[in-house]
Design a protein around this motif. Structure first.
Motif, PDB file in Angstrom:
ATOM      1  N   PHE A 153     -10.126  -1.844   1.069  1.00  0.00           N
ATOM      2  CA  PHE A 153      -9.102  -2.825   0.727  1.00  0.00           C
ATOM      3  C   PHE A 153      -9.351  -4.181   1.391  1.00  0.00           C
ATOM      4  O   PHE A 153      -8.471  -5.054   1.373  1.00  0.00           O
ATOM      5  N   ARG A 193      -1.364  -1.170  -4.254  1.00  0.00           N
ATOM      6  CA  ARG A 193      -2.583  -0.439  -3.933  1.00  0.00           C
ATOM      7  C   ARG A 193      -2.206   0.990  -3.560  1.00  0.00           C
ATOM      8  O   ARG A 193      -1.191   1.207  -2.900  1.00  0.00           O
ATOM      9  N   ARG A 229      -8.107  -1.118  -6.178  1.00  0.00           N
ATOM     10  CA  ARG A 229      -6.725  -0.873  -5.759  1.00  0.00           C
ATOM     11  C   ARG A 229      -6.433   0.607  -5.576  1.00  0.00           C
ATOM     12  O   ARG A 229      -5.283   0.999  -5.385  1.00  0.00           O
ATOM     13  N   TYR A 230      -7.465   1.427  -5.631  1.00  0.00           N
ATOM     14  CA  TYR A 230      -7.275   2.876  -5.539  1.00  0.00           C
ATOM     15  C   TYR A 230      -8.280   3.465  -4.563  1.00  0.00           C
ATOM     16  O   TYR A 230      -9.487   3.237  -4.688  1.00  0.00           O
ATOM     17  N   ILE A 271       0.854  -1.180   0.000  1.00  0.00           N
ATOM     18  CA  ILE A 271       0.000   0.000   0.000  1.00  0.00           C
ATOM     19  C   ILE A 271       0.893   1.233   0.000  1.00  0.00           C
ATOM     20  O   ILE A 271       1.753   1.380   0.868  1.00  0.00           O
TER      21      ILE A 271
END
Length: 339
Positions: free
Chosen positions: A279, A192, A255-256, A23
């Motif tokens: 997430f 991510r 992932r954003y 992340i």
């Protein structure tokens, strides 16, 4: 360099270390990345980057420091109290009140890039962006340069995770990585991203103020104020802002995660819980209690940092002309009050 060469001899297995779904917290400077990063770093599921780790990236060095730290703790931390903490305070005393840090603090991984001279951090010592574009926008470099950058980044992260990972997830933050974001994604295709967006008039004014009050005032006093170099630096951060927005279109939604700076400051607990849910991360009871405690401690915090765009010969219209897509996408007003 010598210590890194020793890594290949003493710990060759680090080259097989995987980097799984890290992340990364990204934003323009002065947009709350440090605050969010340090909140999340308290969760034991993550391994974050301490400043000394990115300054001295070596498996051999990490193990040496781990052993030294273990001995120091057994003796009541005399080495930390007499040497490490005072050294850190001395090194970063000029940033006190603007950005609290130290060798043992969680920090962004930008120090990795000092050695190959591929970092906007060079602006701290050489505030002439027009001459540093190649160092800032690595993704625009020839493939031969980008290949070396990818290999370099992969090895540094592998070193960190090999020693400190223990099957934990890498948590990193960087407020200067927009010009290298493709390089990051090439190395970590499942990365991510958490993007914090702040009104550009506020973030750019704050960043210019931070650098002009400290290093530039000493190293290049003619630059620290209304100058062409200041506009060049502001132009850099405008380009970074647009690159972060482009990333939003390129990454899958899962992932954003994007959050407004004001929401983070006003409701950090709620933002973090939404981030974990996005997430699919489970928040432990212990970490949730820690989070609530930290939120309570910073409830009455008010920044003493004072800054205005006009101090640098820039106005809101100049920023708007360069970042109109951001103003429209995020609903920013043309004029934003400074903190």
């Amino acid at each position: 360099r010598t210590l890194q060469l020793l890594d290949y001899l003493l710990f060759p297995g680090f080259r097989r270390q995987s980097i799984v779904a890290p992340i990364y917290i990204v934003a323009n400077p002065r947009s709350g990345t440090t605050f969010l990063h340090r909140l999340m770093a308290a969760d034991p599921r993550f391994v974050d980057t301490k400043l000394y780790q990115s300054l001295f990236p070596s498996v051999t060095f990490y193990y040496f420091i781990n052993g030294l730290n273990w001995c120091d703790k057994k003796l009541g931390q005399p080495l930390y109290k007499v040497l490490v903490r005072p050294l850190g305070r001395w090194m970063f005393q000029e940033w006190e009140g603007l950005h609290t840090t130290g060798l043992e603090h969680s920090e962004e991984d930008e120090a990795y890039w000092i050695y190959p001279l591929l970092t906007p951090t060079l602006l701290i010592f050489f505030p002439f962006f027009a001459k540093l574009r190649k160092a800032v926008f690595v993704d625009e470099q020839p493939e031969s340069v980008r290949h070396k950058a990818r290999c370099y980044l992969q090895r540094q992260l592998q070193r960190l995770l090999y020693v400190h990972g223990n099957n934990r997830t890498l948590l990193a933050k960087n407020a200067a990585a927009a010009g290298r974001i493709k390089t990051y994604l090439d190395v970590m295709p499942d990365m991510r991203v958490v993007h914090i967006y702040r009104h550009p008039c506020q973030s750019i004014a704050s960043a210019l103020s931070m650098f002009s009050q400290k290093p530039w005032q000493v190293l290049a006093p003619k630059v620290a104020g209304s100058s062409a170099e200041m506009k060049d630096a502001a132009e850099l951060w405008c380009q970074h802002y647009l690159r972060h927005m482009q990333l939003r279109e390129e990454l899958p939604g899962g992932r954003y995660f994007e959050v407004a700076y004001d929401d983070l400051v006003n409701n950090p607990g709620g933002v973090l819980r939404n981030l974990y849910a996005h997430f699919s991360l489970e928040m432990s009871a212990e970490f949730e209690a820690h989070l609530d405690e930290q939120v309570a401690l910073m409830k009455n915090y008010r920044s003493s940092h004072d800054y205005r765009l006009s101090d640098f010969g820039i106005d809101e219209e100049w920023i708007y002309q360069r970042l109109q897509p951001a103003f429209e996408a995020y609903g920013f007003s043309k004029i934003a009050a400074t903190d």
